[in-house]
Design a protein around this motif. Sequence first.
Motif, mmCIF file in Angstrom:
data_model
loop_
_atom_site.group_PDB
_atom_site.id
_atom_site.type_symbol
_atom_site.label_atom_id
_atom_site.label_comp_id
_atom_site.label_asym_id
_atom_site.label_seq_id
_atom_site.Cartn_x
_atom_site.Cartn_y
_atom_site.Cartn_z
ATOM 1 N N MET A 1 -11.188 -22.377 -9.149
ATOM 2 C CA MET A 1 -10.594 -22.694 -7.941
ATOM 3 C C MET A 1 -10.246 -24.160 -7.891
ATOM 4 O O MET A 1 -11.137 -24.879 -8.417
ATOM 5 N N SER A 2 -9.582 -24.497 -7.002
ATOM 6 C CA SER A 2 -9.304 -25.986 -7.013
ATOM 7 C C SER A 2 -9.532 -26.499 -5.647
ATOM 8 O O SER A 2 -8.427 -26.229 -4.623
ATOM 9 N N SER A 5 -6.568 -28.719 -4.133
ATOM 10 C CA SER A 5 -5.121 -27.996 -3.710
ATOM 11 C C SER A 5 -5.266 -27.980 -1.985
ATOM 12 O O SER A 5 -4.175 -27.723 -1.509
ATOM 13 N N TYR A 6 -6.364 -27.934 -1.523
ATOM 14 C CA TYR A 6 -6.552 -27.742 -0.197
ATOM 15 C C TYR A 6 -6.382 -29.359 0.496
ATOM 16 O O TYR A 6 -6.168 -29.296 1.686
ATOM 17 N N GLY A 24 -9.898 -21.459 10.939
ATOM 18 C CA GLY A 24 -9.674 -20.766 9.786
ATOM 19 C C GLY A 24 -8.501 -21.177 8.906
ATOM 20 O O GLY A 24 -8.169 -20.514 8.053
ATOM 21 N N GLY A 25 -7.701 -21.967 9.606
ATOM 22 C CA GLY A 25 -6.529 -22.357 8.613
ATOM 23 C C GLY A 25 -6.613 -23.700 7.765
ATOM 24 O O GLY A 25 -7.481 -24.016 7.384
ATOM 25 N N ARG A 47 -17.749 -22.900 -4.878
ATOM 26 C CA ARG A 47 -16.986 -21.508 -5.158
ATOM 27 C C ARG A 47 -16.471 -21.014 -3.795
ATOM 28 O O ARG A 47 -15.570 -19.997 -3.909
ATOM 29 N N CYS A 48 -16.665 -21.591 -2.293
ATOM 30 C CA CYS A 48 -15.812 -21.384 -1.465
ATOM 31 C C CYS A 48 -15.761 -19.735 -0.848
ATOM 32 O O CYS A 48 -14.978 -19.319 -0.521
ATOM 33 N N ASN A 49 -17.122 -19.235 -1.316
ATOM 34 C CA ASN A 49 -17.314 -17.811 -0.820
ATOM 35 C C ASN A 49 -18.025 -17.906 0.799
ATOM 36 O O ASN A 49 -18.427 -18.947 1.086
ATOM 37 N N GLN A 51 -20.417 -16.474 1.279
ATOM 38 C CA GLN A 51 -22.051 -16.547 1.524
ATOM 39 C C GLN A 51 -22.091 -17.133 -0.234
ATOM 40 O O GLN A 51 -21.220 -17.264 -1.050
ATOM 41 N N SER B 168 -16.568 -12.711 -6.384
ATOM 42 C CA SER B 168 -16.191 -13.871 -6.017
ATOM 43 C C SER B 168 -14.807 -14.118 -5.813
ATOM 44 O O SER B 168 -13.758 -13.559 -6.319
ATOM 45 N N ALA B 169 -14.287 -14.948 -4.668
ATOM 46 C CA ALA B 169 -12.799 -15.136 -4.302
ATOM 47 C C ALA B 169 -11.878 -15.737 -5.404
ATOM 48 O O ALA B 169 -10.794 -15.605 -5.631
ATOM 49 N N ASP B 170 -12.614 -16.221 -6.809
ATOM 50 C CA ASP B 170 -11.925 -16.514 -7.858
ATOM 51 C C ASP B 170 -11.785 -15.629 -8.827
ATOM 52 O O ASP B 170 -11.445 -15.963 -9.835
ATOM 53 N N LYS B 171 -11.870 -14.382 -8.591
ATOM 54 C CA LYS B 171 -12.008 -13.465 -9.756
ATOM 55 C C LYS B 171 -10.904 -12.462 -9.628
ATOM 56 O O LYS B 171 -10.626 -11.505 -10.323
ATOM 57 N N ALA B 239 -4.741 -15.599 6.294
ATOM 58 C CA ALA B 239 -5.754 -16.803 5.669
ATOM 59 C C ALA B 239 -6.650 -16.365 4.559
ATOM 60 O O ALA B 239 -6.745 -17.108 3.641
ATOM 61 N N GLU B 243 -6.311 -17.942 1.014
ATOM 62 C CA GLU B 243 -7.609 -18.331 0.632
ATOM 63 C C GLU B 243 -7.905 -18.036 -1.127
ATOM 64 O O GLU B 243 -8.111 -18.635 -2.106
ATOM 65 N N HIS B 246 -5.396 -19.044 -3.708
ATOM 66 C CA HIS B 246 -5.597 -20.572 -4.062
ATOM 67 C C HIS B 246 -6.974 -20.270 -5.080
ATOM 68 O O HIS B 246 -6.818 -20.747 -6.010
ATOM 69 N N GLN B 247 -7.870 -19.726 -4.637
ATOM 70 C CA GLN B 247 -9.068 -19.848 -5.526
ATOM 71 C C GLN B 247 -8.937 -18.873 -6.985
ATOM 72 O O GLN B 247 -9.514 -19.468 -8.110
ATOM 73 N N GLU B 249 -6.033 -18.481 -8.132
ATOM 74 C CA GLU B 249 -4.632 -19.198 -8.690
ATOM 75 C C GLU B 249 -3.546 -17.970 -9.234
ATOM 76 O O GLU B 249 -3.349 -17.895 -10.392
ATOM 77 N N LYS B 322 1.108 -19.853 -5.909
ATOM 78 C CA LYS B 322 0.282 -19.120 -4.993
ATOM 79 C C LYS B 322 0.563 -18.694 -3.672
ATOM 80 O O LYS B 322 -0.051 -18.856 -2.641
#
Lengths: 348, 348
Positions: A1-2, A5-6, A24-25, A47-49, A51, B168-171, B239, B243, B246-247, B249, B322
């Motif tokens: 992830m990038s 980009s945010y 949350g935006g 990793r922006c998860n 958790q 994970s949100a990037d998967k 949202a 997210e 983005h993560q 891509e 995205k």
Amino acid sequence: MSVKSYQRKLDLENGRVDLSHGSGGRAMAQLISGLFHQAFGNEWLARCNDQSAFDVAAGRMVMTTDGYVVSPLFFPGGNIGSLAVHGTINDVAMSGARPLYLSASFIIEEGLPFSDLKAIADSMGAAARSAGVYIIAGDTKVVERGKADGLFISTTGIGIVADGLDLSADKAMVGDRVLVSGSLGDHGVAVMSKRQNVAFQTEVVSDSAALHKLVAVMVAAGGSGIRVMRDPTRGGLAATLNEIAHQSELGFRLQEASIPVKPAVAATCELLGLDPIHVANEGKLVAIVAPDFADAVLAAMKAHPLGSDAADIGEAVADNRKFVQMATSFGGRRIVDWLWGEQLPRIC
Amino acid sequence: MSVKSYQRKLDLENGRVDLSHGSGGRAMAQLISGLFHQAFGNEWLARCNDQSAFDVAAGRMVMTTDGYVVSPLFFPGGNIGSLAVHGTINDVAMSGARPLYLSASFIIEEGLPFSDLKAIADSMGAAARSAGVYIIAGDTKVVERGKADGLFISTTGIGIVADGLDLSADKAMVGDRVLVSGSLGDHGVAVMSKRQNVAFQTEVVSDSAALHKLVAVMVAAGGSGIRVMRDPTRGGLAATLNEIAHQSELGFRLQEASIPVKPAVAATCELLGLDPIHVANEGKLVAIVAPDFADAVLAAMKAHPLGSDAADIGEAVADNRKFVQMATSFGGRRIVDWLWGEQLPRIC
């Protein structure tokens, strides 16, 4: 992830937090990536998860949490951020555990300058790095102006306990020695002095510090001879010893002359009508140690920079009233009471 | 130790929290033993240490934290306490982990009625017991009237991840299906209705619930075919998917007609000028699932009480912009934006 980009440009010099930063935006994502990740930056947050995951070996872990509402947010020797990191590390360490990971929840009042938030987050990051722990989870909420007071931080810490250690406030035994790691009252007096604009020739500086490395050398020297450790924060040494007395069902006898208090702290306490043994510390610990181990533990403390003024200040005694008593410097004896209410609000 | 020895009578019916209850003194001990321990009561808290210890097997753990500032404190379907427990359990569960322990930090405004605090703490205890997790660490701070807004709670959760799972949100991958566990917008609309005194014939009730048991049956059905799970809280589905887009891509294409929204929620949203896909949920999850596993996971969700209205609402698509796009019920297509700022402040 990038993360990039945010990012839009945050005006960290002149900008202020508004309600959008808790929504949350995109504005929240910007605040998180542009300020908190910069300050805490580590692989987990990247990793922006919602958790963060980590591997553990089999063993005994501890968990602790604390809310920080100190006012003012910045004081001599630290700020709410470094205080939160140190305080939570210390609560983990008082079990003899090695602190590993922290989480931090921020409740922000609309209008807080970004520059303050950045200074606070940066000092949290620095405190964590210096202690070898990682802030791996966080949350940000924003409430309307007048619905909070600048910033509140709640931190939670977890750590791993060395095999065989099981410190607990109910384990003190009659005859145990009471050791403190240094001078009392520094943190509370530093915050009060700042709040009340009391200025002396010698500025009192908070003792806010992470004690886990001091604890490690104490455990190496004393092992299971250390029965209880506590950091005497709110309520000071008096509250801490009264709690241990209740939980272990015994009393304590202290020697006032042995209790280290800096002259500037003593002078400020006299001016403000406080007793240093009721005043909060944020970089000191009390250890209740079996008599055969006390000298070795005290020597280990004195050899560590955070324990150079450590002292043996008294002993645990049989007392079914569970009183903490003190032989005063004038030859009398008094009961060290556990205050009912608030002597120093919002000191931590 | 004897908790009883701390107790004086708390006037739980008519009393209010004052600054003494955050002082570290006897009044605080009374509040903790007389109210929080009663509500959460477990072996850890009974030891009254500044940290709680537990044994872990070797493995992968997760940690998460959240602050709760919802206003009002009580809303149809729950209160800030049950919400905090459910929300933190859910953030742990979204990694596929089994939640084990929670901590809770209370920041209380002077003047909060004990009866409110007790109701909130009791519902936290009930939510934790029902979910099979334990609140093992806590902290209480009190700030002056006008320096907070009743009560803020920050909860932290830890849990243990089943072997081989690494969500994970990037998967997310192109072709993955987007599943939601039920109707959207219930929590946010319930809180807003209460706040604005909007009353309909059908009261909208928060969906606040602990999702870890639903997650367990999904993991049993889909295993590593589940790439990402998220609970769409602040900012709602919009949202969350932005997210993940983005993560990971990539983009998403949703079918509006497939997205479950209750009629009363849709009606309230229309009245308040909200879009249900931007509104917070507290008992729903979004799962991004590999196409070969989607049917099995969806069937498992539908067979669980918390997933009976689950639906497949779209898919992940290649899109270097995205974008999250939606085919509307009227045959058009629109971009589901990620809002910049605050649509619904203090919804959680």
